[in-house]
Design an enzyme around this catalytic site. Structure first.
Site, PDB file in Angstrom:
ATOM      1  N   ASN A  82      -3.072  -4.657  -1.247  1.00 35.31           N
ATOM      2  CA  ASN A  82      -3.216  -4.842  -2.685  1.00 35.31           C
ATOM      3  C   ASN A  82      -1.901  -5.342  -3.281  1.00 35.31           C
ATOM      4  O   ASN A  82      -0.827  -4.897  -2.891  1.00 35.31           O
ATOM      5  CB  ASN A  82      -3.628  -3.527  -3.351  1.00 35.31           C
ATOM      6  CG  ASN A  82      -5.015  -3.103  -2.924  1.00 35.31           C
ATOM      7  OD1 ASN A  82      -5.983  -3.806  -3.154  1.00 35.31           O
ATOM      8  ND2 ASN A  82      -5.105  -1.945  -2.272  1.00 35.31           N
ATOM      9  N   CYS A  86       4.580  -0.602  -1.212  1.00 33.58           N
ATOM     10  CA  CYS A  86       3.910   0.369  -2.074  1.00 33.58           C
ATOM     11  C   CYS A  86       4.681   0.534  -3.374  1.00 33.58           C
ATOM     12  O   CYS A  86       5.879   0.834  -3.362  1.00 33.58           O
ATOM     13  CB  CYS A  86       3.796   1.713  -1.357  1.00 33.58           C
ATOM     14  SG  CYS A  86       3.149   3.056  -2.376  1.00 33.58           S
ATOM     15  N   GLU A  94      -0.631   9.480 -11.804  1.00 35.70           N
ATOM     16  CA  GLU A  94      -1.930   8.853 -11.982  1.00 35.70           C
ATOM     17  C   GLU A  94      -2.933   9.412 -10.978  1.00 35.70           C
ATOM     18  O   GLU A  94      -2.576   9.819  -9.871  1.00 35.70           O
ATOM     19  CB  GLU A  94      -1.816   7.328 -11.800  1.00 35.70           C
ATOM     20  CG  GLU A  94      -1.032   6.655 -12.911  1.00 35.70           C
ATOM     21  CD  GLU A  94      -0.904   5.157 -12.738  1.00 35.70           C
ATOM     22  OE1 GLU A  94      -1.055   4.425 -13.737  1.00 35.70           O
ATOM     23  OE2 GLU A  94      -0.664   4.705 -11.591  1.00 35.70           O
ATOM     24  N   CYS A 105      -5.069   1.239  -3.535  1.00 39.32           N
ATOM     25  CA  CYS A 105      -4.083   1.817  -2.630  1.00 39.32           C
ATOM     26  C   CYS A 105      -2.749   1.075  -2.739  1.00 39.32           C
ATOM     27  O   CYS A 105      -2.710  -0.147  -2.664  1.00 39.32           O
ATOM     28  CB  CYS A 105      -4.593   1.751  -1.189  1.00 39.32           C
ATOM     29  SG  CYS A 105      -6.030   2.776  -0.889  1.00 39.32           S
ATOM     30  N   SER A 160      -1.185   7.058   7.812  1.00 38.02           N
ATOM     31  CA  SER A 160      -0.828   5.706   7.355  1.00 38.02           C
ATOM     32  C   SER A 160       0.100   5.083   8.391  1.00 38.02           C
ATOM     33  O   SER A 160       1.307   5.314   8.373  1.00 38.02           O
ATOM     34  CB  SER A 160      -0.147   5.780   5.977  1.00 38.02           C
ATOM     35  OG  SER A 160      -1.050   6.256   5.004  1.00 38.02           O
ATOM     36  N   LEU A 161      -0.454   4.289   9.279  1.00 34.48           N
ATOM     37  CA  LEU A 161       0.320   3.762  10.400  1.00 34.48           C
ATOM     38  C   LEU A 161       0.910   2.402  10.073  1.00 34.48           C
ATOM     39  O   LEU A 161       2.124   2.209  10.125  1.00 34.48           O
ATOM     40  CB  LEU A 161      -0.566   3.682  11.641  1.00 34.48           C
ATOM     41  CG  LEU A 161       0.181   3.481  12.952  1.00 34.48           C
ATOM     42  CD1 LEU A 161       0.973   4.721  13.311  1.00 34.48           C
ATOM     43  CD2 LEU A 161      -0.792   3.119  14.076  1.00 34.48           C
TER      44      LEU A 161
END
Length: 432
Positions: A381, A151, A124, A424, A302-303
């Site tokens: 999200n 994620c 995507e 995200c 990305s921490l």
């Protein structure tokens, strides 16, 4: 070890999905996509044309049609002999991505496209219009091997790496759509309500939000190039490697794609490197390798946690390279390139949003100097089956204020497309 790998894989988990904490660096071998012009540098394109029995200068003509005129239609290539147009297009501009489904949100300002690759794999990309720029978020892998539990992409596991051309084609495909179906859309600042975040106090309370692909104080690329500065842009100004996959685990293809994007036309798309953002969970050797490439793209780390104990749960790569290792590599990237690094931090309610963690993060960043970093807190999200949710508004505000008290520029990320699973952490390439 494969050239693009950064470490051996962890033992396999259950078929189809990785076990908790499992890392996958080596993508399963599948049939390679057809060779494409975008896979090749200019000298390789000339060699490919000559191998087909044609003059090498035809490579520049094809490149002009592909990168400048955004066409793969042989009938439009009138500077080529008609007898060879179809042959050249079939050989060097084969179709790589087929659109399966297109979803829109935010009044048309956010467009998510599901693509099917030649072998049936799905990826995507998300196109986002902002008042001063148009950004595309692209995928570098089908799935992801980094297995971050919040994620959706990581939970699905890694299907395969994308080729350079498959990455580039997401950008060129969106560029063609902007050219062919250009419809102005209302955006924030034009009286539109894109979910009501500003009205709910997010923008006023937190001092503004930043869009994906640009820091709050960046000089916008469209204005620098004389592009429209309001809405309904006709070209892509920013590309972010923040879609499916860990791009630095597919290093060679990702770097090839960046070069195609920033190479001057007609060899490439002619974008500014400062309009390209490379996101990573913290593959330290690859960050250093990227710094040495001489392409000053923006690095986004990305921490998601400033302490090793929590980050190992949220970002399993932390079992290989600790928080300080990742931050040291990010700081080295700044020193080499001069490009300010972005720290991405998904705020998760009662997990990583405590004030003391904001202070710890502020301490770690300022210990490495001033002016080298910008923090993007991101409201988490929702993803199917996740036990986590976004931080409360007041907690989010306090987190931001604590970082700013340390002198760290901090701007909450504008969340787009969550209702179409396009924000995200939500990309999962589902057809249902």
């Amino acid at each position: 070890m494969a050239e693009d790998a950064v470490g051996p894989d962890e033992p396999a988990g259950l078929p189809g999905r990785p076990r908790p904490g499992q890392l996958t660096f080596t993508a399963p071998r599948r049939g390679r996509p057809p060779q494409h012009l975008a896979d090749l540098d200019p000298s390789e394109r000339r060699a490919a044309l000559e191998a087909l029995g044609h003059k090498g200068f035809r490579a520049k003509q094809l490149s002009t049609h592909y990168f400048e005129r955004l066409t793969v239609d042989p009938e439009a290539m009138t500077d080529l002999p008609k007898a060879i147009r179809a042959e050249l297009v079939a050989a060097l501009l084969p179709p790589l991505l087929t659109p399966v489904r297109v979803l829109t949100a935010d009044g048309g300002a956010t467009v998510k496209t599901l693509w099917r690759l030649h072998d049936g794999a799905l990826v995507e990309s998300v196109l986002m219009h902002y008042p001063r720029r148009t950004t595309i978020c692209i995928s570098s892998q089908a799935g992801c091997g980094m297995n971050c539990p919040f994620c959706a992409t990581g939970q699905a596991g890694l299907t395969r790496n994308l080729s350079t051309a498959e990455i580039v084609e997401q950008v060129l495909g969106a560029a063609r759509e902007l050219r062919d179906r250009h419809v102005p859309v209302a955006l924030p600042g034009d009286g539109a309500d894109l979910g009501g975040e500003a009205a709910a106090g997010g923008e006023a309370a937190l001092g503004g939000e930043t869009d994906l692909g640009g820091e709050a104080d960046d000089d916008p690329e469209p204005g620098a190039r004389g592009e429209p500065a309001a809405y309904g842009h006709s070209r892509i100004s920013n590309v972010v490697f923040m879609g499916m996959g860990e791009a630095l685990a597919n290093y060679r293809a990702a770097i090839g794609a960046i070069r195609r994007l920033v190479d001057p036309a007609p060899d490439g798309l002619g974008m500014s490197a400062r309009g390209v953002t490379m996101s990573t969970v913290g593959l330290v050797p690859a960050i250093d390798r990227l710094a040495a490439e001489g392409i000053p793209v923006t690095l986004a780390l990305s921490l998601h946690a400033p302490d090793d104990e929590l980050r190992e749960e949220l970002v399993p790569i932390n079992t290989r390279w600790k928080v300080d290792d990742a931050l040291d590599a990010a700081h080295r990237y700044f020193q080499v390139t001069g490009r300010r690094v972005s720290i991405e931090y998904a705020l998760i309610r009662d997990v990583n949003d405590q004030a003391w963690r904001a202070d710890l993060l502020g301490d770690k960043l300022t210990a490495r100097g001033r002016g080298w970093v910008h923090v993007n807190p991101i409201p988490l999200n929702p993803t199917p089956g996740s036990r986590w949710t976004a931080s409360r508004a007041g907690v989010e505000q306090q987190f931001v204020e604590r970082l700013r008290a340390h002198g760290i520029p901090t701007t909450v990320r504008d969340t787009r497309g969550s209702d179409i699973d396009g924000a995200c952490g939500q990309l999962a390439a589902a057809t249902g």
